[in-house]
Design a protein around this motif. Structure first.
Motif, short mmCIF file in Angstrom:
data_model
loop_
_atom_site.label_atom_id
_atom_site.label_comp_id
_atom_site.label_asym_id
_atom_site.label_seq_id
_atom_site.Cartn_x
_atom_site.Cartn_y
_atom_site.Cartn_z
N UNK A 62 7.45 9.96 -8.24
CA UNK A 62 8.25 9.77 -8.99
C UNK A 62 9.32 8.97 -8.96
N UNK A 63 9.77 8.31 -7.55
CA UNK A 63 10.64 7.40 -7.33
C UNK A 63 10.20 6.02 -7.96
N UNK A 64 8.90 5.95 -8.19
CA UNK A 64 8.48 4.59 -8.62
C UNK A 64 7.68 4.62 -9.93
N UNK A 65 7.43 5.88 -10.42
CA UNK A 65 6.91 6.01 -11.69
C UNK A 65 7.47 5.11 -12.70
N UNK A 66 6.89 4.48 -13.50
CA UNK A 66 7.31 3.89 -14.93
C UNK A 66 7.70 2.37 -14.37
N UNK A 67 7.82 1.99 -13.14
CA UNK A 67 8.19 0.65 -12.70
C UNK A 67 7.17 -0.01 -11.82
N UNK A 68 6.22 0.85 -11.47
CA UNK A 68 5.13 0.19 -10.68
C UNK A 68 3.64 0.23 -11.05
N UNK A 69 2.92 -0.49 -10.73
CA UNK A 69 1.50 -0.20 -10.99
C UNK A 69 0.53 -0.45 -9.97
N UNK A 70 -0.41 0.20 -9.45
CA UNK A 70 -1.50 0.09 -8.42
C UNK A 70 -2.70 -0.38 -9.23
N UNK A 71 -3.35 -1.16 -8.72
CA UNK A 71 -4.76 -1.77 -9.15
C UNK A 71 -5.56 -2.17 -8.15
N UNK A 72 -6.64 -2.50 -8.46
CA UNK A 72 -7.66 -2.86 -7.43
C UNK A 72 -8.77 -3.84 -8.12
N UNK A 73 -9.16 -4.60 -7.22
CA UNK A 73 -10.26 -5.56 -7.55
C UNK A 73 -11.35 -5.35 -6.37
N UNK A 74 -12.53 -4.51 -6.81
CA UNK A 74 -13.23 -4.18 -5.67
C UNK A 74 -14.20 -5.53 -5.49
N UNK A 87 15.02 -1.50 -6.59
CA UNK A 87 16.23 -1.06 -6.31
C UNK A 87 16.53 -1.34 -4.71
N UNK A 88 17.55 -1.21 -4.41
CA UNK A 88 17.95 -1.32 -2.72
C UNK A 88 17.13 -0.14 -2.08
N UNK A 89 17.17 1.09 -2.78
CA UNK A 89 16.39 2.35 -1.95
C UNK A 89 14.87 1.94 -2.26
N UNK A 90 14.35 0.90 -2.57
CA UNK A 90 13.02 0.65 -2.40
C UNK A 90 12.64 -0.29 -1.03
N UNK A 91 13.73 -0.37 -0.37
CA UNK A 91 13.89 -1.11 0.74
C UNK A 91 13.00 -0.40 1.74
N UNK A 92 11.88 -1.07 2.43
CA UNK A 92 11.11 -0.13 3.29
C UNK A 92 9.79 -0.91 3.75
N UNK A 93 9.04 -0.58 4.95
CA UNK A 93 7.88 -1.22 5.33
C UNK A 93 6.92 -0.42 4.25
N UNK A 94 6.07 -1.34 3.64
CA UNK A 94 4.98 -0.55 2.94
C UNK A 94 3.74 -0.90 3.32
#
Length: 129
Positions: A62-74, A87-94
């Motif tokens: 929910x916190x990233x829904x609508x402003x993020x997109x996951x995709x792949x190129x196999x 947003x500042x609250x997105x600060x993290x190690x991914x």
């Protein structure tokens, strides 16, 4: 042995965008469902987004829904996470993870770290206000 390497993190101002990449190797013949998690300082690792092996199904926290997109190129063995309106609250190690091939990609399985036997080393995302 499956090796995952993340890249694309960095310092960005609030409202900006980033595209993270996760490139995999060492898994000839097996295509994994993949996910992104993140861990903020002092926090727990939390689910961000997941994608099925063929890219046909995607899921978002929910916190990233609508402003993020996951995709792949196999063909490139790469999974991407594009994040907008940061947003500042997105600060993290991914971190990217490869779901155990014996599991279906469901809301029950994708959010649990223990279902991912392979992880990358992480990439830092810092969002300044």
């Amino acid at each position: 042995q499956v090796l995952l390497v993340e890249s694309g993190g960095g310092l960005v101002q609030a409202g900006g965008s980033l595209r993270l990449s996760c490139t995999s190797s060492g898994h000839t013949g097996t295509v994994y469902a993949m996910a992104w998690f993140r861990q903020a300082p002092g926090g727990v690792r939390e689910f961000v987004a997941a994608i099925s092996w063929n890219g046909g199904d995607t899921y978002y926290a929910d916190p990233v829904k609508g402003r993020s997109m996951i995709s792949r190129d196999n063909a490139k063995n790469t999974v991407y996470l594009e994040m907008n309106s940061l947003k500042p609250e997105d600060t993290a190690v991914y971190y990217c993870g490869a779901l155990s091939p014996g599991l279906p990609l469901t809301t029950a399985t994708m959010t649990q770290q223990y279902n991912y036997p392979y992880w990358g080393q992480g990439t830092q995302v810092t969002v300044s206000s």
